[in-house]
Structures are given as C-alpha cells and as structure tokens.
Design an enzyme around this catalytic site. Structure first.
Site, short mmCIF file in Angstrom:
data_model
loop_
_atom_site.label_atom_id
_atom_site.label_comp_id
_atom_site.label_asym_id
_atom_site.label_seq_id
_atom_site.Cartn_x
_atom_site.Cartn_y
_atom_site.Cartn_z
CG HIS A 1 -10.13 -5.62 0.62
ND1 HIS A 1 -10.24 -6.45 1.43
CD2 HIS A 1 -8.64 -5.07 0.69
CE1 HIS A 1 -9.21 -6.76 1.96
NE2 HIS A 1 -8.46 -6.12 1.63
CD GLU B 1 -2.69 -0.99 2.36
OE1 GLU B 1 -2.68 -0.59 3.24
OE2 GLU B 1 -3.53 -2.29 2.45
CG ASN C 1 -0.81 -7.05 -1.28
OD1 ASN C 1 -1.40 -7.83 -1.82
ND2 ASN C 1 -1.27 -6.75 -0.11
CG ASP D 1 -13.22 -8.73 1.89
OD1 ASP D 1 -12.91 -7.56 1.16
OD2 ASP D 1 -12.63 -8.36 3.00
CD GLU E 1 -5.02 -7.82 1.73
OE1 GLU E 1 -5.74 -6.82 2.31
OE2 GLU E 1 -3.61 -7.61 1.83
O1 9MR Z 1 -7.60 -7.85 8.79
C1 9MR Z 1 -6.78 -6.99 9.19
C2 9MR Z 1 -7.37 -6.44 10.53
O2 9MR Z 1 -7.54 -7.36 11.40
C3 9MR Z 1 -6.24 -5.10 11.03
O3 9MR Z 1 -7.14 -4.73 12.13
C4 9MR Z 1 -5.84 -4.22 9.97
C5 9MR Z 1 -5.21 -3.23 10.40
O4 9MR Z 1 -5.02 -2.29 9.51
O5 9MR Z 1 -5.33 -4.82 9.08
C6 9MR Z 1 -6.13 -5.75 8.46
O6 9MR Z 1 -5.66 -6.26 7.17
C7 9MR Z 1 -5.34 -5.37 6.09
C8 9MR Z 1 -4.26 -5.87 5.43
O7 9MR Z 1 -3.15 -6.37 6.23
C9 9MR Z 1 -3.73 -4.75 4.54
N1 9MR Z 1 -4.89 -4.81 3.22
C10 9MR Z 1 -6.15 -4.30 4.02
C11 9MR Z 1 -6.56 -5.21 5.09
C12 9MR Z 1 -7.94 -4.79 5.68
O8 9MR Z 1 -7.87 -3.80 6.41
#
Ligand code: 9MR
Length: 377
Positions: free
Chosen positions: A253, A176, A217, A283, A281
């Site tokens: 997402h 990101e 990513n 969903d 990722e």
């Molecule tokens: O699913 C993850 C969540 O449990 C955490 O609180 C969050 C913190 O930023 O990160 C989420 O996973 C993220 C992933 O690491 C990177 N892409 C976006 C995902 C959803 O926020």
C-alpha cells in the site's frame, strides 16, 4: 500504515514511463445476466492477465463481492483482466462465522465459483488477524483461558481451510502480526497464546489442506527496515522449526508522498530463503485533487512495483487491492487522499493501468515462473 520518510523524488526519480494508450484495453462493458458466473470474458491478448501469462505470472485483484454480484462492468473487468482473485472481506472471520458455531460461506463460495468459471486462482484472505473478528469472539476472549482460546483459533483455521480445501492457491494464514518497529503486535493472540500462535496456525492450515501455499502477509515490509527484518527473522525461525510456510505477501500500500527504496532486493532476499513471494494488495494513493506530477508518481509506483516482482523469479503473483477508485478503501481511511487504483470511478482505465500493461509487454523476457498453478511442492 505508511512510511514516514517524505520524498516524492524517490518515486519520481524512477525511469520515465511512457503512457501509451496504444489499444483499447478496457474490458468491454458487455452486460452479462446477473448473477451469472459467466462473465463473458474475452481474454484479449493485451489484457493484464494475458500479458502476464507469458512469464507465468498471475495478476490479481481484491474483489468486492457486492459489486461482483450487481455490476456487469465490474464483473467483466474482474474476469477479463485478472488471473487470480482475493476476497476483499468475505473470507474474514467476522463474515464467515458471525454467530459462534454458525458458518456463512455463501459470499465466499460465490467468489470461488466465479473464479473457477473464469479460470482464476484464489488467494484466501485471511485466517488469523487482529481485525474484523466476530463480536462474539472479542467479547468472550478476555474471559477465556489460553487453552480455550487456542482451541477456538484452531477450530476456525481448520474449519475454514477444510471448507475451501483444494480451491485456494495461496492462503494468507497470518496477517499483520508485527508493529512497524519490528515487535510483535499486541493482539489477543499474542496476549493469550504468546508468539507460538503463528507457528500453530501454519501447522493447522497445512493439516487441513496440504496442497495450499501458506503465506505470512503484512504491510510496510516492502523495504528493508525493522519490520521487514523482523518478518525475515521470523520466517527463518519458522523454517528452522519445520513449520510449513511457503511464502511472504508484501501488501504494498503505497503513497506518493513516501519513497520505496529497495523493493526488488528485499523480495529477492526472502526468495533466497526458498520462499515464494507475492505483492498482495498494491495501490498507490495520493493527496487529492491529483495533479499531473502526482499522477506521474503513481504511474511510476505501479511500474516499479510490477517490475520488481517480474524481476524476481519467485514472485508468483501481483495483486491490486481493488481495481477501481469507486471501490477503494483508501478515501475512507486516509482523509484527503485517494485515486489509488488503476481505473477511475467510471471504470475507465487510467495511466496507471496502461503502465502495468506496458511493463508486462516490455518485460516479456523476464524469468519464467514455474509451477505457477500448482500447490506447494
Ligand atoms: O479493503 C478492506 C476494507 O473494505 C475493510 O473495511 C478493512 C477492514 O480493516 O480491510 C480492508 O482490507 C485490508 C486487508 O484485509 C488487510 N490489509 C489492509 C487492507 C486495507 O485496510
């Protein structure tokens, strides 16, 4: 974090998906003795992982390691349905180095052991990110010189990749780094180190584990536009400099309120650079409560994203960001939205699950991915 072009029709306009609950596909909720790694996975021929193996495609899930330790049903589904796993949180910097110089690999190690016991590959997630940094780092970074901060980042990348050397299939090296308008995100990394931190991170990771596939990513790069164009330009630039980058992860997402116009063509243009690509990722969230129309759009979203991956030979894995609604990150971030995954909160497979199963079953003639278990060539 979402497309800003409304149009449900974009998703609904896809070919109708037959949602045939043909066979009992949910993994049996066989209690396994906690905290054993032996998840008693009987790989039914109609599991997602079995169906995908015919074309050499890996199907993955993000894993909540608390659930994995405590919930036999969760463990059984993780083992039986998926052939790759991604730690949802436990390889992130704040978890692995909560105190400067003191590492805690325990939760991540347990997941890697589980994966090995269940013949799964691991996507390492993630080495360089602006989020989920340890408190000691965010407190100290503003006072550090560029050289000091670069040394800290280099140590982190080197130590983490070294710890897991030989056990990670794909690393999300940088996560990101771009804004939706295609400019680089104003993170502590960019501010202090300049854009060169991205190439540095790939080089350090490669030195530490030369066989791991190294990925960039990001989200909202699934369709062509300023952000994916910027990532495309960056990747070409890295390749021109000889930086060891192997793939791009498209987080995917989605939200039924927004269309997804050209995923397959976009994956293909990155693949044409000689890269692997992956949906990392997936969903598909929707406003709650879910109506039948919205659920049809969610089903179409899963089908479309999987079919796009299947059609692109260099698309080597398709990973959902958690498989059950009870553990999804979505409701905590998008107020009033949810139901984004393929199982409900009681671990019953939803129409979305059967859509994936059917796409795999019908797509057995898709191009076979090669060298799928191997590291970088
Ligand atoms: O699913 C993850 C969540 O449990 C955490 O609180 C969050 C913190 O930023 O990160 C989420 O996973 C993220 C992933 O690491 C990177 N892409 C976006 C995902 C959803 O926020």
């Amino acid at each position: 974090m979402a497309l800003h072009r409304p149009l449900l029709a974009g998703v609904l306009g896809l070919s109708a998906v037959l949602v045939a609950p043909t066979a009992a596909t949910a993994a049996p909720a066989t209690p396994a003795p906690a905290p054993s790694n032996a998840a008693a996975a009987s790989h039914h021929s109609d599991s997602l992982r079995s169906l995908a193996s015919g074309i050499g495609l890996r199907i993955g899930t993000a894993v909540n390691t608390d659930q994995l330790a405590n919930n036999p049903t969760y463990r059984s589904i993780t083992a039986s349905q998926f052939s790759t796993v991604t730690p949802e949180n436990v390889m992130k910097w704040e978890v692995v180095e909560p105190t400067r110089g003191t590492y805690d690999w325990s939760a991540a190690d347990r997941l890697v052991s589980f994966a090995q016991a269940n013949h799964q590959l691991v996507r390492g997630h993630t080495l360089v990110w602006h989020s989920q940094l340890p408190g000691w780092l965010t407190a100290a970074a503003p006072q550090m010189s560029a050289d000091q901060l670069r040394a800290v980042l280099r140590q982190h990348v080197t130590d983490e990749v070294t710890h897991f050397k030989g056990r990670i299939w794909q690393w999300d090296v940088v996560n990101e780094a771009f804004n939706d308008d295609g400019t680089l995100r104003d993170s502590i990394w960019l501010q202090k180190l300049g854009p060169g931190y991205i190439a540095d991170a790939f080089r350090w990771a490669h030195q530490a584990d030369p066989k791991a596939k190294l990925f960039y990513n990001d989200y909202n790069i699934e369709y062509t536009g300023p952000k994916s164009n910027a990532v495309y330009a960056m990747v070409k630039n890295l390749q021109a400099q000889g930086v060891p980058i192997d793939g791009v992860g498209f987080q995917t997402h989605l939200d039924t309120q927004y269309p997804l116009p050209d995923l397959q063509a976009n994956l293909q243009r990155f693949a044409a650079l000689g890269l692997d690509v992956a949906e990392t990722e997936v969903d598909v969230r929707t406003p709650l409560p879910v109506t039948p129309t919205e659920q049809s759009a969610q089903v179409a979203g899963y089908t479309q994203t999987l079919q796009a991956c299947m059609a692109v030979k260099r698309c080597i894995s398709y990973t959902v960001w958690g498989f059950d609604d009870g553990d999804s990150w979505v409701p905590g971030v998008f107020a009033g939205e949810g139901a984004a995954t393929i199982y409900d909160a009681a671990f019953q497979p939803k129409a979305q699950y059967f859509a994936l199963q059917q796409a795999l079953a019908l797509g057995s003639g898709a191009p076979h991915r090669t060298g799928i278990g191997a590291g970088r060539s």
